[in-house]
Design a protein around this motif. Structure first.
Motif, PDB file in Angstrom:
ATOM      1  N   ARG A  25       0.829  -1.211   0.000  1.00  0.00           N
ATOM      2  CA  ARG A  25       0.000   0.000   0.000  1.00  0.00           C
ATOM      3  C   ARG A  25       0.861   1.257   0.000  1.00  0.00           C
ATOM      4  N   ASP A  26       1.816   1.309   0.915  1.00  0.00           N
ATOM      5  CA  ASP A  26       2.593   2.532   1.073  1.00  0.00           C
ATOM      6  C   ASP A  26       3.425   2.845  -0.166  1.00  0.00           C
ATOM      7  N   ARG A  27       3.951   1.816  -0.793  1.00  0.00           N
ATOM      8  CA  ARG A  27       4.735   2.046  -2.009  1.00  0.00           C
ATOM      9  C   ARG A  27       3.824   2.440  -3.171  1.00  0.00           C
ATOM     10  N   HIS A  28       2.665   1.791  -3.280  1.00  0.00           N
ATOM     11  CA  HIS A  28       1.810   2.007  -4.437  1.00  0.00           C
ATOM     12  C   HIS A  28       1.033   3.320  -4.367  1.00  0.00           C
ATOM     13  N   TYR A  29       0.782   3.828  -3.170  1.00  0.00           N
ATOM     14  CA  TYR A  29       0.068   5.102  -3.103  1.00  0.00           C
ATOM     15  C   TYR A  29       0.884   6.237  -3.709  1.00  0.00           C
ATOM     16  N   ALA A  30       2.194   6.129  -3.638  1.00  0.00           N
ATOM     17  CA  ALA A  30       3.031   7.150  -4.275  1.00  0.00           C
ATOM     18  C   ALA A  30       2.744   7.200  -5.779  1.00  0.00           C
ATOM     19  N   TYR A  31       2.527   6.027  -6.369  1.00  0.00           N
ATOM     20  CA  TYR A  31       2.194   5.975  -7.793  1.00  0.00           C
ATOM     21  C   TYR A  31       0.778   6.489  -8.034  1.00  0.00           C
ATOM     22  N   HIS A  32      -0.186   6.003  -7.246  1.00  0.00           N
ATOM     23  CA  HIS A  32      -1.586   6.379  -7.478  1.00  0.00           C
ATOM     24  C   HIS A  32      -1.824   7.875  -7.262  1.00  0.00           C
ATOM     25  N   GLN A  33      -1.011   8.505  -6.432  1.00  0.00           N
ATOM     26  CA  GLN A  33      -1.166   9.952  -6.226  1.00  0.00           C
ATOM     27  C   GLN A  33      -0.913  10.740  -7.500  1.00  0.00           C
ATOM     28  N   VAL A  34      -0.019  10.213  -8.353  1.00  0.00           N
ATOM     29  CA  VAL A  34       0.290  10.940  -9.584  1.00  0.00           C
ATOM     30  C   VAL A  34      -0.404  10.329 -10.799  1.00  0.00           C
ATOM     31  N   SER A  35      -1.236   9.295 -10.563  1.00  0.00           N
ATOM     32  CA  SER A  35      -1.982   8.695 -11.675  1.00  0.00           C
ATOM     33  C   SER A  35      -3.475   8.832 -11.402  1.00  0.00           C
ATOM     34  N   ASP A  36      -4.087   7.838 -10.804  1.00  0.00           N
ATOM     35  CA  ASP A  36      -5.538   7.838 -10.619  1.00  0.00           C
ATOM     36  C   ASP A  36      -6.038   9.010  -9.792  1.00  0.00           C
ATOM     37  N   TYR A  37      -5.406   9.230  -8.637  1.00  0.00           N
ATOM     38  CA  TYR A  37      -5.875  10.302  -7.759  1.00  0.00           C
ATOM     39  C   TYR A  37      -5.739  11.657  -8.445  1.00  0.00           C
ATOM     40  N   ALA A  38      -4.630  11.870  -9.118  1.00  0.00           N
ATOM     41  CA  ALA A  38      -4.429  13.144  -9.811  1.00  0.00           C
ATOM     42  C   ALA A  38      -5.451  13.325 -10.928  1.00  0.00           C
ATOM     43  N   ASP A  86      -8.498  11.907 -11.105  1.00  0.00           N
ATOM     44  CA  ASP A  86      -9.815  12.126 -10.499  1.00  0.00           C
ATOM     45  C   ASP A  86      -9.953  13.541  -9.952  1.00  0.00           C
ATOM     46  N   SER A  87      -8.902  14.029  -9.284  1.00  0.00           N
ATOM     47  CA  SER A  87      -8.945  15.391  -8.743  1.00  0.00           C
ATOM     48  C   SER A  87      -9.089  16.412  -9.860  1.00  0.00           C
ATOM     49  N   MET A  88      -8.377  16.198 -10.938  1.00  0.00           N
ATOM     50  CA  MET A  88      -8.469  17.085 -12.098  1.00  0.00           C
ATOM     51  C   MET A  88      -9.891  17.115 -12.649  1.00  0.00           C
ATOM     52  N   MET A  89     -10.492  15.935 -12.814  1.00  0.00           N
ATOM     53  CA  MET A  89     -11.827  15.851 -13.385  1.00  0.00           C
ATOM     54  C   MET A  89     -12.880  16.461 -12.461  1.00  0.00           C
ATOM     55  N   ILE A  90     -12.731  16.267 -11.170  1.00  0.00           N
ATOM     56  CA  ILE A  90     -13.666  16.877 -10.210  1.00  0.00           C
ATOM     57  C   ILE A  90     -13.589  18.395 -10.296  1.00  0.00           C
ATOM     58  N   ARG A  91     -12.369  18.929 -10.381  1.00  0.00           N
ATOM     59  CA  ARG A  91     -12.186  20.388 -10.470  1.00  0.00           C
ATOM     60  C   ARG A  91     -12.833  20.936 -11.763  1.00  0.00           C
ATOM     61  N   LEU A  92     -12.578  20.252 -12.882  1.00  0.00           N
ATOM     62  CA  LEU A  92     -13.121  20.725 -14.153  1.00  0.00           C
ATOM     63  C   LEU A  92     -14.647  20.645 -14.185  1.00  0.00           C
ATOM     64  N   ARG A  93     -15.198  19.607 -13.615  1.00  0.00           N
ATOM     65  CA  ARG A  93     -16.666  19.471 -13.584  1.00  0.00           C
ATOM     66  C   ARG A  93     -17.289  20.563 -12.719  1.00  0.00           C
ATOM     67  N   ARG A  94     -16.619  20.889 -11.621  1.00  0.00           N
ATOM     68  CA  ARG A  94     -17.132  21.956 -10.765  1.00  0.00           C
ATOM     69  C   ARG A  94     -17.116  23.301 -11.479  1.00  0.00           C
ATOM     70  N   GLN A  95     -16.049  23.514 -12.243  1.00  0.00           N
ATOM     71  CA  GLN A  95     -15.969  24.767 -13.002  1.00  0.00           C
ATOM     72  C   GLN A  95     -17.115  24.891 -13.999  1.00  0.00           C
ATOM     73  N   GLN A  96     -17.573  23.738 -14.487  1.00  0.00           N
ATOM     74  CA  GLN A  96     -18.659  23.736 -15.462  1.00  0.00           C
ATOM     75  C   GLN A  96     -20.027  23.602 -14.798  1.00  0.00           C
ATOM     76  N   GLY A  97     -20.040  23.630 -13.469  1.00  0.00           N
ATOM     77  CA  GLY A  97     -21.290  23.583 -12.732  1.00  0.00           C
ATOM     78  C   GLY A  97     -21.946  22.209 -12.723  1.00  0.00           C
ATOM     79  N   ARG A  98     -21.156  21.154 -12.824  1.00  0.00           N
ATOM     80  CA  ARG A  98     -21.723  19.800 -12.837  1.00  0.00           C
ATOM     81  C   ARG A  98     -21.551  19.127 -11.505  1.00  0.00           C
TER      82      ARG A  98
END
Length: 366
Positions: free
Chosen positions: A339-352, A354-366
């Protein structure tokens, strides 16, 4: 020359027409087997129960019907929480269930489904199939005369249904709460009275007031079971189950007796069923949650103070179980390092992402 060729062909043609098509040599040597599988889930839970149907059907199709496994719902052969006993004793050849139901037998079995604050779904699949997880867990299951294969994943689960709002960790004290696996030990640390109840028996207990709340899977199943009719506060995140893997249990002796082709069929079908179940939940949970909120369910996030309290309690449970059970400690060390090793990867892949998409959707009022 041409005449002789035609005569030769004419002479052999009737023999060729009369000869039956030869079956493949492998099909002639494989036995016809009829097995039974007992599920821990009722037929009303169509995703979890039908995952076993899907797996059994695939085995039959891959073996041209020579190896058939018939699934039975909870209670038709064995009670839901006795599925493991039925396979261990040889009463049935297989079961479809979750290892977390049986942590009373060995606390290490919790890792075959999920433990609190540990792996998400992607990490689970990587650890099970490529991080040595299956091999480590089958060393534990061997003591129970069982070979286990991942066969389904629910995805991240919800935090549960509560009759009253949870504003602080103090509000958890004294609650009678249906919860399975190691999460029950954690909740007990913070004053909850955990109850392990088979899926088909949860709603009556909630309706009668035998329990004050319940954690099961997620919106689709929870709505089918009617929890929202009694408890209106629906909490997230599912701190206790970042993902929940179910297993196909096979009686170890019967597994060892199987021809390699049949073992491969079960392995392939179980792996496919894991993806099939996860996709079903990812598809159906979305609409189910929208419907629940539209019907007045209060969707709430656990306060950080509650999460922090549960996290500290989890550390205590892990320490106690590790001191008492070397198998638990070995599995914990393996999963935690992964877990501890793989979260470093997921922070710059999946989590990043998802965070990007959430921000963009909010900007568009979704």
């Amino acid at each position: 020359m041409q005449r002789r060729f035609m005569l030769a062909a004419g002479a052999t043609a009737p023999l060729a027409l009369a000869a039956p098509l030869a079956a493949p040599a492998i099909a002639q040597t494989l036995p016809e087997l009829r097995w039974r599988l007992t599920s821990s889930f009722p037929r009303s839970l169509d995703i979890t129960y039908s995952t076993s149907e899907y797996m059994c059907r695939m085995v039959g199709e891959m073996t041209d019907g020579r190896f058939r496994i018939t699934p039975f719902a909870a209670g038709e052969i064995a009670p839901a929480l006795q599925a493991m006993d039925a396979v261990q004793s040889g009463g049935v050849e297989m079961a479809h269930t979750g290892g977390l139901f049986f942590t009373g037998k060995n606390s290490a079995l919790a890792f075959s489904t999920t433990v609190p604050f540990m792996l998400n779904v992607r990490q689970q699949h990587a650890w099970f199939f490529h991080g040595g997880g299956n091999e480590m867990l089958n060393a534990v299951y061997k003591d129970f005369n069982i070979h286990a294969l991942p066969c389904g994943n629910t995805g991240n689960q919800m935090g549960g249904w509560f009759r009253k709002e949870i504003r602080s960790a103090e509000d958890l004290k004294g609650l009678k709460f249906r919860v399975a696996g190691l999460a029950g030990n954690v909740m007990q640390k913070v004053g909850v009275v955990p109850q392990q109840i088979a899926p088909g028996d949860i709603y009556p207990a909630l309706e009668r007031g035998t329990i004050d709340g319940v954690e099961y899977i997620g919106p689709y199943d929870d709505a089918k079971l009617g929890f929202n009719k009694v408890a209106r506060n629906y909490y997230y995140p599912g701190w206790g189950e970042g993902g929940a893997i179910f297993h196909a249990f096979v009686n170890l002796q019967r597994w060892q007796e199987l021809p390699p082709a049949y073992r491969a069929a079960i392995e392939t079908a179980s792996t496919a069923a894991t993806t099939w179940m996860l996709a079903q939940y990812d598809w159906k949970n979305v609409d189910a949650l929208y419907r629940l909120v539209a019907e007045g369910v209060q969707l709430r996030a656990f306060p950080n103070e509650v999460i922090d309290t549960l996290y500290r309690a989890t550390g205590e449970v892990f320490a106690e179980a590790s001191a008492a059970n070397p198998q638990f400690k070995a599995l914990l060390d393996s999963q935690a390092a992964f877990r501890d090793r793989h979260y470093a990867y997921h922070q710059v892949s999946d989590y990043a992402f998802d965070s990007m998409m959430i921000r963009l959707r909010r900007q568009q009022g979704r």
